[in-house]
Scaffold this motif. Structure first.
Motif, short mmCIF file in Angstrom:
data_model
loop_
_atom_site.label_atom_id
_atom_site.label_comp_id
_atom_site.label_asym_id
_atom_site.label_seq_id
_atom_site.Cartn_x
_atom_site.Cartn_y
_atom_site.Cartn_z
N ARG A 1 47.21 69.51 53.00
CA ARG A 1 45.98 70.11 51.21
C ARG A 1 47.35 70.52 49.88
O ARG A 1 48.07 70.10 50.08
CB ARG A 1 46.34 71.61 51.29
N MET B 1 43.30 72.20 39.94
CA MET B 1 42.66 71.48 41.77
C MET B 1 41.80 69.68 40.94
O MET B 1 42.10 69.98 39.46
CB MET B 1 41.59 72.63 42.03
N GLY B 2 41.35 69.83 41.85
CA GLY B 2 40.52 68.72 41.35
C GLY B 2 40.35 67.53 42.38
O GLY B 2 39.67 66.68 42.57
N ARG B 3 41.35 67.69 43.65
CA ARG B 3 41.46 66.94 44.24
C ARG B 3 42.37 65.87 43.77
O ARG B 3 43.22 65.54 43.05
CB ARG B 3 40.74 66.28 45.86
N ILE C 1 33.41 72.04 42.01
CA ILE C 1 34.89 72.14 40.59
C ILE C 1 34.69 71.12 40.34
O ILE C 1 35.60 70.45 38.83
CB ILE C 1 35.98 72.84 40.86
N ASP C 2 35.52 69.70 41.20
CA ASP C 2 36.18 68.92 41.14
C ASP C 2 35.01 67.44 40.62
O ASP C 2 35.99 66.74 39.61
CB ASP C 2 36.67 67.67 42.50
N ASN D 1 34.68 74.54 54.79
CA ASN D 1 35.66 73.10 54.56
C ASN D 1 36.46 72.72 54.80
O ASN D 1 37.88 72.00 54.94
CB ASN D 1 36.14 73.80 53.47
N ARG E 1 38.13 78.45 41.70
CA ARG E 1 36.97 78.95 42.42
C ARG E 1 35.58 79.90 42.34
O ARG E 1 35.21 79.42 42.78
CB ARG E 1 37.05 78.47 43.78
#
Ligand code: F6P
Length: 354
Positions: A248, A174-176, A131-132, A78, A280
């Motif tokens: 991050r 999460m989701g950025r 997952i985003d 990643n 995740r």
């Protein structure tokens, strides 16, 4: 076509092994191709590593564990630190004797792999996962549904303890840079407040919402779901630097909890839960398993029809294929602040900003 490669790139998610299984099954059973797994994405190409994949790999006592196993048996990376070694990666691909490649990745990984494919003249087909759920043109990416289910399960658990102690639980997901995970799981998990990067919010409005719940609905606890990409009221993201020196997202939930406690009339008691990589892991949902099977089949058929530089996508409940360059141009896909799901959240009385 005799020999194809498959790799998984970017953050892992549930469903990756299902799609590997589907590709291997269809490529062998229908086309009699060899399928080689490239470990750790571009790193595997760089190191000239490939593993032959067949049904023997998948069987433990006749049981096929790939269907329910989270993560990726191929491993993944990643970080884009192999990009500057593109000539070596392309040479690795050639030396492995691969005739085409199926890549499973998010928008960042797909952009890198597309660049390599153009430069190295690879025959490439992509499968979207993250997952985003921020990959454009596909309604769903692999792993999103499973992650929403995991978060929903966590919210079910948190609601019980929040109610027992009359607390405000601030749950970071999460989701950025986008809020799809927070929005979907907030609705399915019974949140009172959902904060996403796409919609500005105010601490005063959050406090007012929670106070009203207490006064008017005798609900003495509250669940606030906040996406990791949400910023402070004056626009500052919450980040940390990882062990490799990369920034991050993490920690905005702490800020929200402190502000709510500070500004609410009775200094509400708050607690923070950062769900992190739990989102995740775990078993792929039934939906992700079915979509993985359909994605795998469609990707193999695209190679057979010599349709390259395309991405498999999910539209109107079925797999289709779209030009990869269009996807990359339009990604990441944000939540539409006027969309039906935001309106649905508001219709339930959820505070979602503005
Ligand atoms: O893109 C998927 C994702 O899980 C994001 O939601 C999150 O910000 C990021 O990956 C975490 O990455 P890593 O596993 O490298 O910490």
């Amino acid at each position: 076509m005799k020999k194809i490669g498959i790799l998984t790139s970017g953050g892992d998610c549930p469903g990756l092994n299902c799609v590997i299984r589907a590709v291997v099954s269809h490529a062998i059973l229908t086309y009699d191709w060899e399928v080689w797994g490239i470990p750790y994405a571009t790193k595997g190409l760089l190191e000239r590593k490939a593993i032959p994949l067949n049904f023997q790999n998948f069987s433990v006592h006749g049981i096929d564990p790939l269907l329910s196993l989270g993560g990726t048996i191929l491993g993944s990376i990643n970080k884009g630190d192999t990009l500057d070694r593109s000539d070596e990666i392309i040479a690795g691909y050639q030396e492995l004797g691969l005739e085409a490649l199926i890549v499973i990745g998010g928008d960042g990984s797909l952009a890198i792999l597309n660049h390599l494919a153009q430069k190295g003249n690879w025959k490439l087909v992509a499968i979207p996962k993250t997952i985003d759920n921020d990959i454009a043109i596909t309604e769903k990416a692999l792993g999103f549904d499973s992650a929403v289910n995991t978060i929903t399960d966590s919210l079910n658990r948190l609601i019980c303890t929040a109610a027992s102690h009359d607390r405000v639980m601030v749950v970071e997901v999460m989701g950025r840079s986008v809020g799809h995970l927070a929005l979907h799981s907030g609705i399915s998990g019974g949140a009172d407040v959902i904060l996403i990067p796409e919609i500005p919010y105010s601490i005063a409005a959050i406090c007012e919402k929670i106070t009203k719940l207490r006064q008017e609905r005798d609900r003495k606890f509250a669940i606030v779901v906040v996406a990791e990409g949400v910023t402070t009221e004056n626009g500052k993201p919450s980040t940390y630097t990882d062990s490799l020196g990369q920034k991050r997202l993490r920690g905005i939930s702490q800020y929200i909890a402190e502000q709510v406690s500070h500004w609410s009339p009775n200094s509400l008691e708050t607690r923070v839960t950062i769900l992190g990589h739990v989102q995740r892991g775990g078993l792929p949902s039934a939906f992700d398993r079915v979509m993985a099977a359909a994605f795998g089949k469609t990707a193999v058929d695209l190679l057979a029809k010599e349709q390259y530089d395309r991405m498999v996508a999910w539209q109107n409940g079925q797999p289709v294929s779209v030009p990869l360059k269009d996807v990359l141009q339009q990604s990441p896909r944000s939540v539409n602040p006027d969309g039906y799901l935001v309106q649905t959240a508001r219709s339930l009385g959820i505070y979602i900003g503005e």
